[in-house]
Design an enzyme around this catalytic site. Structure first.
Site, mmCIF file in Angstrom:
data_model
loop_
_atom_site.group_PDB
_atom_site.id
_atom_site.type_symbol
_atom_site.label_atom_id
_atom_site.label_comp_id
_atom_site.label_asym_id
_atom_site.label_seq_id
_atom_site.Cartn_x
_atom_site.Cartn_y
_atom_site.Cartn_z
ATOM 1 N N ASP A 195 0.826 -1.221 0.000
ATOM 2 C CA ASP A 195 0.000 0.000 0.000
ATOM 3 C C ASP A 195 0.858 1.267 0.000
ATOM 4 O O ASP A 195 1.620 1.503 0.928
ATOM 5 C CB ASP A 195 -0.883 -0.062 1.265
ATOM 6 C CG ASP A 195 -1.684 1.205 1.533
ATOM 7 O OD1 ASP A 195 -1.696 2.115 0.691
ATOM 8 O OD2 ASP A 195 -2.317 1.257 2.615
ATOM 9 N N HIS A 368 -3.983 4.705 6.595
ATOM 10 C CA HIS A 368 -2.828 4.218 5.836
ATOM 11 C C HIS A 368 -1.538 4.662 6.510
ATOM 12 O O HIS A 368 -1.437 5.778 6.999
ATOM 13 C CB HIS A 368 -2.861 4.759 4.405
ATOM 14 C CG HIS A 368 -4.086 4.373 3.655
ATOM 15 N ND1 HIS A 368 -4.178 3.210 2.923
ATOM 16 C CD2 HIS A 368 -5.289 4.973 3.544
ATOM 17 C CE1 HIS A 368 -5.382 3.127 2.375
ATOM 18 N NE2 HIS A 368 -6.079 4.188 2.743
#
Lengths: 559, 559
Positions: A195, A368
């Site tokens: 990611d 994130h």
């Protein structure tokens, strides 16, 4: 894929590279394809009228018999939103965590696909075995419970997909399984797909626990009503808001369809633990004193149709802002939405509310990880090859720099595009070829029936409108029967532009009379006369370039 | 203004309150009106196709004889862009600094208004006297030279308008005149109108000198070509970029019309001092080695038609990105533009360029002061009454909080809306009434001919397109002569939707036959039949709601 050799494993993305959204990844070894996620993307503003974007699934429809399963990393739209569209083309068994499947079931019900879809709930310790490959999982932290990374074991080596992750050592839900990640890394990772969302942000993200403390402090000090706006998809945040409401004796009213769904599903599956009697109906808010009410609502991104926007605009049926109200934005606006969020903040201020937003209050944290967390993942997994995923180009580029800092060889990092196929053997990797991976637009019921021409037309229409010129002619007698009439939409106030119109009609009529006499049946020449004359005339008079649409009817062409 | 008493001075804004843009302020004492600035605003995305927004000038046209002059604080578009439109309604003498007038002259030439406009250049020490009022100036620092604050002396007291300002103690141009500001404050300020742009930003803004150092360092270390993107209006930054180019022996190529203008005018008037021979033509760039070239261009906000955007998209005629190029964004994106800027950064990265942007490098600083600078202005001016200007609502609100912290009485701060009139006497102030102050849209040549209906049509057209139904009828014989034909734009690919269309035609034809028989001349009923039938039918089939436009032609209505 002929360009991948029999002893190689292929890794590809149909969506998610060079963009945030429509994450759809695949790992293929010989005749076995493992799919990971099938998300949608929300359209950019230039995609006028488009609801969602999904990837081109051609490669999957061509290889239906090879697909073993779709593995969902977590229940967010950019990871599960494309599933109903995928299922119409490829009916594939779906594996996912409890919450992800819960959210998916709700979606499939709306699309009438629930009964025909096979869903298998997975736990972290499960191993799903196929003939040549197997799939296992590791728990990560993200802004929703039950977020998993995926390990695809193949003969050439293990492919690891992180899903969306951050490292939060004091999370609200279960902690990430660092032990398992270390073991996976120790066992050997051929390629890591990781990611990249926050690859441009230095340091370490803020823990969800800090947000808890901020929420608690804010609730502690407030006497008026609290309007708490956040993403419906951020189940942890919903839990925290409702926990705070319970602690401070505030009843909870839920506004917005997606918020309703999230609360209902989160509650049913045990992810949101609030006594049922704490929830009240929207219309009974006024029966409670201000300091006993919390409104939980959607619209923290300034979405014009969401609850918060209607509250700010005083168009909400059940609630009006009153002095003493405090609106909490527990979110940070994504770049495209900053203007609309600011507009709503201004409206709320004007209506007399206090507004709490921004990072100063630690009222939001990203789901994130930042750079140090991405490096931690790299150090745990110690991959031979690295492929940054889930990010726009500059994020992928920055993430690959981080990988190189963490001792991945530069030649072993691959910044790929959607559709690129990475072919890996134990000691070698290269981009071997390309599969179809374009954008498919969804507008209403239509999947892929909107293309560039329709979008280009919408753009012209949106900027200068349309002028329709109708004329009916008699091809036998070679005369104009009626018209030309000019009708416009989105161009100019016609009532106040009488002179402009009359003059345009006069010019057109004179030229059309001639062209009917010369070539009575050549309609395309008449249409040409209309557009060639009218376009420049209108531009000269107005500096605008509306779309011009000639409509010619022949009175002899009776049906 | 009947609601203002004879011994009161009135202060109003036609634009600039609750928004960034179209700054237009007025101070009126009896029969003397002093105007300060006449700017444009760039439209929000929902104003489809609109080029600019200006205020409603009705109050000024009704009081032409009272207007003594328009005083320009500085040469930015949001302060001078409205002047050509104002002058068409109110021909008023214009007072401004040398650079502001230089930029304005260029603009008036384009509009053919140069010869009919009286312009008077002012210096800081000038005092412009009228019968009852007089106007004087004080030098401030902003992102353009010759930025002035304005003092309007009236019998009830002095009204001070700061213009746009920051405090920069080490500026690139002339320093702000703190001494004069202190003297103005000492003499007494009845009301201060002060720039609120950065009222939400704590502390003190970064000096332009720091940007100099960053630019120098970056230039020092680069071997490839440098593409320097910034606002054409930031004359100081242009000077610094060109200074660095001269120091490091790089020829300068200027790309973009507004950049060309700014460089030319800045050079002519002595604000940009670069030897003429340093400038080269765009097409001769390739005659020089990479380390001897700097390209100065527009487009730092991601504007799709500007030079940088075309360079990034490889559609620029004279230049292609090559590896080794470095693109410097000496700017920060305004909220609405972040997405387009990011898109361009990605394109540049993909093309192989390095990109320098963001605040980390101190490569940009705002031209507007942060909170401590706003407080410094308040402490210098010590106003009795305070009216925050030049900002969206939350900025005005925060700025008035700062004023209260600096000892302005809470009751003496006025957060106003455009059109509100503040009536002040020596000891009292209140919002006394309202004058017209709506938004006027400029689209091409049209001023104010686009209203809400046209915009609403553009919105519908942009989202779902239009379907035009044409039919020609014979009212005497009560029959359909031809049609109904369906034509669409921006709705759907018609060629691939044959069935949908045929079925729609069949439905319409059946119903129309009937209504022609019943009421052959009732066109509005026939139009109703078309929209009432077709709308729901198309929505059911496509989930889209295109605009439906029936066009009925009568073959008997020969002209």
């Amino acid at each position: 894929m002929k360009f991948v050799k029999n002893d190689q494993v292929a890794v590809f993305a149909l969506g998610g590279l060079g963009e945030i959204g429509k994450n759809t990844y695949g790992v293929q070894y010989q005749d076995e394809i493992i799919l990971i996620d099938a998300g949608i993307k929300f359209p950019q503003t230039e995609l006028l009228g488009i609801d969602y974007v999904i990837p081109d699934y051609t490669h999957l429809t061509r290889n239906i018999d090879k697909i073993k399963g779709l593995f969902i990393t977590h229940g967010h739209e950019d990871h599960i939103g494309g599933i109903p569209y995928l299922l119409r083309q490829v009916n594939v068994p779906i594996y996912g965590g409890k919450l992800a499947l819960g959210l998916l079931k709700n979606k499939l019900k709306e699309h009438g696909l629930l009964r025909t879809t096979k869903m298998i709930e997975i736990r972290e310790e499960d191993i799903i075995k196929f003939n040549k490959t197997s799939v296992s999982f590791f728990r990560t932290t993200h802004s929703i419970p039950d977020a998993f990374g995926v390990v695809v074991k193949t003969p050439p080596g293990n492919i690891v997909h992180t899903g969306d992750f951050k490292f939060d050592f004091t999370p609200v839900g279960e902690p990430a399984n660092l032990t398992k990640m270390a073991a996976i890394g120790h066992a050997g990772v051929l390629c890591l797909l990781s990611d990249s969302t926050n690859a441009e942000i230095p340091k370490f993200s803020v823990s969800e626990r800090k947000v808890s403390k901020s929420i608690d402090e804010i609730f502690h000090n407030l006497e008026g009503r609290i309007i708490f706006a956040t993403f419906a998809s951020n189940i942890y945040r919903l839990q925290q808001a409702t926990d705070a409401a319970v602690k401070y004796g505030r009843k909870i009213a839920v506004f917005g369809r997606s918020m309703d769904n999230a609360i209902r599903i989160g509650h049913e599956l045990g992810y949101i633990n609030v006594p049922k009697e704490m929830f009240i109906d929207a219309h009974s808010i006024n029966h409670f004193p201000a300091n006993e009410v919390m409104i939980l609502c959607t619209g923290s991104q300034g979405e014009p149709l969401a609850a918060l926007s209607r509250i700010a605009n005083s168009t909400h049926r059940q609630i009006r802002i009153q002095p003493g109200d405090t609106v909490i934005f527990s979110s940070s606006p994504i770049p495209g939405n900053i203007k609309s969020v600011n507009k709503i903040i201004d409206l709320l201020h004007r209506a007399g509310a206090d507004v709490i937003h921004g990072q100063i209050n630690n009222i939001h944290t990203s789901g994130h990880g930042s750079q140090e967390e991405q490096k931690l993942m790299l150090r745990l997994m110690k991959p031979k090859f690295f492929m940054p995923i889930h990010g726009e180009y500059r994020m992928l580029k920055m993430h690959s720099k981080l990988a190189i800092e963490c001792d991945v060889l530069e030649d072993n990092t691959f910044i790929m595009e959607n559709g690129d196929v990475l072919a890996l053997s134990t000691n070698h990797a290269h981009v071997a070829g390309k599969i179809p991976s374009g954008d498919i637009y969804i507008d209403g019921n239509g999947i892929g029936d909107i293309g560039n021409i329709v979008l280009r037309d919408r753009r012209v229409l949106s900027e200068d409108g349309i002028v329709i010129v109708t004329i009916s002619i008699d091809t036998e007698r070679q005369t104009i029967v009626s018209g030309p009439e000019l009708i416009s939409r989105g161009f100019i106030y016609m009532r106040e532009s009488g002179e402009l119109i009359t003059e345009a009609q006069r010019i057109l009529r004179n030229h059309l009379k001639e062209s009917i006499k010369n070539e009575p049946t050549n309609w395309s020449s008449m249409k040409n006369v209309i557009t060639k004359l009218l376009g420049p005339y209108l531009f000269e008079k107005t500096q605008r370039k509306p779309m011009i649409l000639p409509v010619i009817l022949d009175v002899n062409q009776e049906k």
